[in-house]
Design an enzyme around this catalytic site. Structure first.
Site, PDB file in Angstrom:
ATOM      1  N   SER A 143       0.878  -1.181   0.000  1.00 52.91           N
ATOM      2  CA  SER A 143       0.000   0.000   0.000  1.00 52.91           C
ATOM      3  C   SER A 143       0.908   1.221   0.000  1.00 52.91           C
ATOM      4  O   SER A 143       2.086   1.119   0.382  1.00 52.91           O
ATOM      5  CB  SER A 143      -0.858  -0.007   1.272  1.00 52.91           C
ATOM      6  OG  SER A 143      -1.470   1.251   1.482  1.00 52.91           O
ATOM      7  N   TYR A 156      -1.706  -0.702  10.512  1.00 56.70           N
ATOM      8  CA  TYR A 156      -1.849  -1.071   9.092  1.00 56.70           C
ATOM      9  C   TYR A 156      -0.595  -0.657   8.311  1.00 56.70           C
ATOM     10  O   TYR A 156      -0.053  -1.434   7.524  1.00 56.70           O
ATOM     11  CB  TYR A 156      -3.092  -0.381   8.518  1.00 56.70           C
ATOM     12  CG  TYR A 156      -3.358  -0.669   7.061  1.00 56.70           C
ATOM     13  CD1 TYR A 156      -3.925  -1.875   6.653  1.00 56.70           C
ATOM     14  CD2 TYR A 156      -3.038   0.267   6.078  1.00 56.70           C
ATOM     15  CE1 TYR A 156      -4.174  -2.135   5.311  1.00 56.70           C
ATOM     16  CE2 TYR A 156      -3.280   0.016   4.744  1.00 56.70           C
ATOM     17  CZ  TYR A 156      -3.856  -1.181   4.359  1.00 56.70           C
ATOM     18  OH  TYR A 156      -4.095  -1.443   3.027  1.00 56.70           O
TER      19      TYR A 156
HETATM   20  P1  NAP Z   1     -11.647  -6.216  -0.133  1.00 59.70           P
HETATM   21  O1  NAP Z   1     -12.532  -5.611  -1.173  1.00 59.70           O
HETATM   22  O2  NAP Z   1     -12.060  -6.205   1.300  1.00 59.70           O
HETATM   23  O3  NAP Z   1     -11.308  -7.731  -0.580  1.00 59.70           O
HETATM   24  C1  NAP Z   1     -10.448  -8.508   0.187  1.00 59.70           C
HETATM   25  C2  NAP Z   1     -10.849  -9.959   0.091  1.00 59.70           C
HETATM   26  O4  NAP Z   1      -9.964 -10.709   0.947  1.00 59.70           O
HETATM   27  C3  NAP Z   1     -12.265 -10.232   0.611  1.00 59.70           C
HETATM   28  O5  NAP Z   1     -12.916 -11.171  -0.213  1.00 59.70           O
HETATM   29  C4  NAP Z   1     -12.017 -10.786   2.006  1.00 59.70           C
HETATM   30  O6  NAP Z   1     -13.064 -11.631   2.452  1.00 59.70           O
HETATM   31  C5  NAP Z   1     -10.741 -11.555   1.775  1.00 59.70           C
HETATM   32  N1  NAP Z   1     -10.030 -11.862   3.006  1.00 59.70           N
HETATM   33  C6  NAP Z   1     -10.047 -11.182   4.177  1.00 59.70           C
HETATM   34  N2  NAP Z   1      -9.306 -11.822   5.094  1.00 59.70           N
HETATM   35  C7  NAP Z   1      -8.805 -12.920   4.486  1.00 59.70           C
HETATM   36  C8  NAP Z   1      -7.990 -14.004   4.928  1.00 59.70           C
HETATM   37  N3  NAP Z   1      -7.554 -14.087   6.184  1.00 59.70           N
HETATM   38  N4  NAP Z   1      -7.665 -14.971   4.031  1.00 59.70           N
HETATM   39  C9  NAP Z   1      -8.118 -14.922   2.767  1.00 59.70           C
HETATM   40  N5  NAP Z   1      -8.920 -13.948   2.291  1.00 59.70           N
HETATM   41  C10 NAP Z   1      -9.256 -12.957   3.153  1.00 59.70           C
HETATM   42  O7  NAP Z   1     -10.211  -5.525  -0.131  1.00 59.70           O
HETATM   43  P2  NAP Z   1      -9.455  -4.670  -1.256  1.00 59.70           P
HETATM   44  O8  NAP Z   1      -9.789  -3.249  -1.022  1.00 59.70           O
HETATM   45  O9  NAP Z   1      -9.629  -5.274  -2.591  1.00 59.70           O
HETATM   46  O10 NAP Z   1      -7.949  -4.875  -0.741  1.00 59.70           O
HETATM   47  C11 NAP Z   1      -7.127  -5.908  -1.228  1.00 59.70           C
HETATM   48  C12 NAP Z   1      -5.711  -5.618  -0.776  1.00 59.70           C
HETATM   49  O11 NAP Z   1      -5.319  -4.312  -1.211  1.00 59.70           O
HETATM   50  C13 NAP Z   1      -5.517  -5.632   0.743  1.00 59.70           C
HETATM   51  O12 NAP Z   1      -4.257  -6.212   1.038  1.00 59.70           O
HETATM   52  C14 NAP Z   1      -5.514  -4.153   1.107  1.00 59.70           C
HETATM   53  O13 NAP Z   1      -4.796  -3.891   2.285  1.00 59.70           O
HETATM   54  C15 NAP Z   1      -4.821  -3.578  -0.111  1.00 59.70           C
HETATM   55  N6  NAP Z   1      -5.086  -2.170  -0.362  1.00 59.70           N
HETATM   56  C16 NAP Z   1      -6.347  -1.735  -0.621  1.00 59.70           C
HETATM   57  C17 NAP Z   1      -6.564  -0.390  -0.882  1.00 59.70           C
HETATM   58  C18 NAP Z   1      -7.945   0.156  -1.175  1.00 59.70           C
HETATM   59  O14 NAP Z   1      -8.116   1.385  -1.218  1.00 59.70           O
HETATM   60  N7  NAP Z   1      -8.952  -0.699  -1.414  1.00 59.70           N
HETATM   61  C19 NAP Z   1      -5.490   0.498  -0.870  1.00 59.70           C
HETATM   62  C20 NAP Z   1      -4.214   0.011  -0.603  1.00 59.70           C
HETATM   63  C21 NAP Z   1      -4.014  -1.328  -0.368  1.00 59.70           C
HETATM   64  P3  NAP Z   1     -14.255 -10.973   3.332  1.00 59.70           P
HETATM   65  O15 NAP Z   1     -14.858  -9.888   2.497  1.00 59.70           O
HETATM   66  O16 NAP Z   1     -15.180 -12.126   3.591  1.00 59.70           O
HETATM   67  O17 NAP Z   1     -13.596 -10.436   4.567  1.00 59.70           O
END
Ligand code: NAP
Length: 252
Positions: A143, A156
């Site tokens: 991130s 985080y």
């Molecule tokens: P998201 O929409 O919440 O999707 C994440 C997925 O991972 C969900 O399906 C979630 O399941 C699943 N998950 C959660 N805990 C898990 C575990 N222990 N084992 C396996 N799967 C698991 O998140 P996203 O926004 O796409 O983020 C994805 C990655 O990008 C993360 O690492 C996040 O920190 C990073 N990131 C995101 C952003 C942003 O703005 N979105 C910015 C920077 C970095 P549930 O929904 O059932 O919990």
């Protein structure tokens, strides 16, 4: 010939958001995709979407905090598709914002278990499979919070700095063995979580968009494109980097 024809890719956190978009993008470009997530229902829906569009994918339930399940994920991939070429270790969680001194130890442990140990566990089992191939490409989701301060998100931020540390060390350890390891560093991306926040408070959404010099937040497909670049032969000389995909956020 698509760029990932005959390639096998594991994607964690692939039932939603960035992981889902990246799973679909890899499949559209010819990869056999293993959709791994704790959310079985949504993960199977992603697989259906891919297969109905003519792609190849399977769902494997996997909680990245569970060593046995991560090991089984790699085993199931090898059993179904015979090898592992690509891994996008993307599963991660965020926390409610609070100042460092108000943080709870249980939250610290949970974040580290998913975001840091989850990525470490995945690489621990993926790398031996890739060594058998003599090649492989891994991308871990960090991130912009892994590149600098994230006020009210210290835990985080620490977890994402650690992801970059794991990434760089693995890149150096396995570079001569044909395995490249990079990290992608998104700024704020338009996922369900952000949409819910934007609906409840449009002024906050406007403020967040303004944090990016391009004047908007990112799209999940824009992260998928960066991940595909890092996993393709187009980036064959690139390893150990933490690539910001951030609309200029870290340039300010
Ligand atoms: P998201 O929409 O919440 O999707 C994440 C997925 O991972 C969900 O399906 C979630 O399941 C699943 N998950 C959660 N805990 C898990 C575990 N222990 N084992 C396996 N799967 C698991 O998140 P996203 O926004 O796409 O983020 C994805 C990655 O990008 C993360 O690492 C996040 O920190 C990073 N990131 C995101 C952003 C942003 O703005 N979105 C910015 C920077 C970095 P549930 O929904 O059932 O919990």
């Amino acid at each position: 010939m698509q760029i990932f024809t005959d390639k096998v890719a594991i994607i964690t956190g692939a039932s939603a958001g960035i992981g889902k978009a990246t799973a679909i993008a890899f499949a559209q470009n010819g990869a056999k995709v293993v959709v791994a997530d704790i959310n079985q229902q949504d993960g199977e829906a992603v697989v259906n979407e891919i297969t109905q569009a003519g792609g190849t994918a399977m769902f494997v339930p996997c909680d990245v905090t569970n060593d046995q399940q991560v090991m089984s994920l790699v085993d199931a991939t090898l059993e179904a598709y015979g090898k592992l070429d690509i891994a996008f270790n993307n599963a991660g969680i965020e926390i409610e914002q609070s100042k460092l001194a108000d943080g709870e130890e249980s939250v610290f442990d949970k974040i580290m278990d998913v975001n840091v140990k989850g990525v470490w566990r995945c690489m621990k089992y993926q790398i031996p499979a890739m060594l058998k191939n003599g090649s492989g490409s891994i991308v871990n989701t960090a991130s912009v919070a892994g590149l600098g301060a994230a006020p009210k998100m210290a835990i985080y931020s620490a977890s994402k700095h650690a992801v970059i540390g794991l990434t760089k060390s693995a890149a150096v350890e396995y570079g001569k063995k044909g395995i490249r390891v990079n990290a992608v560093c998104p700024a704020v991306i338009d996922t369900e979580m952000f949409r819910r926040a934007a609906e409840s408070d449009p002024r906050k959404a406007e403020f967040v968009a303004g944090m990016h010099p391009v004047g908007r937040i990112g799209k999940v497909e824009e992260i998928a494109e960066a991940v595909m670049y890092l996993c393709s032969s187009n980036s064959g000389f690139t390893t150990g980097i933490a690539l910001p995909v951030d609309g200029g956020h870290t340039a300010v």
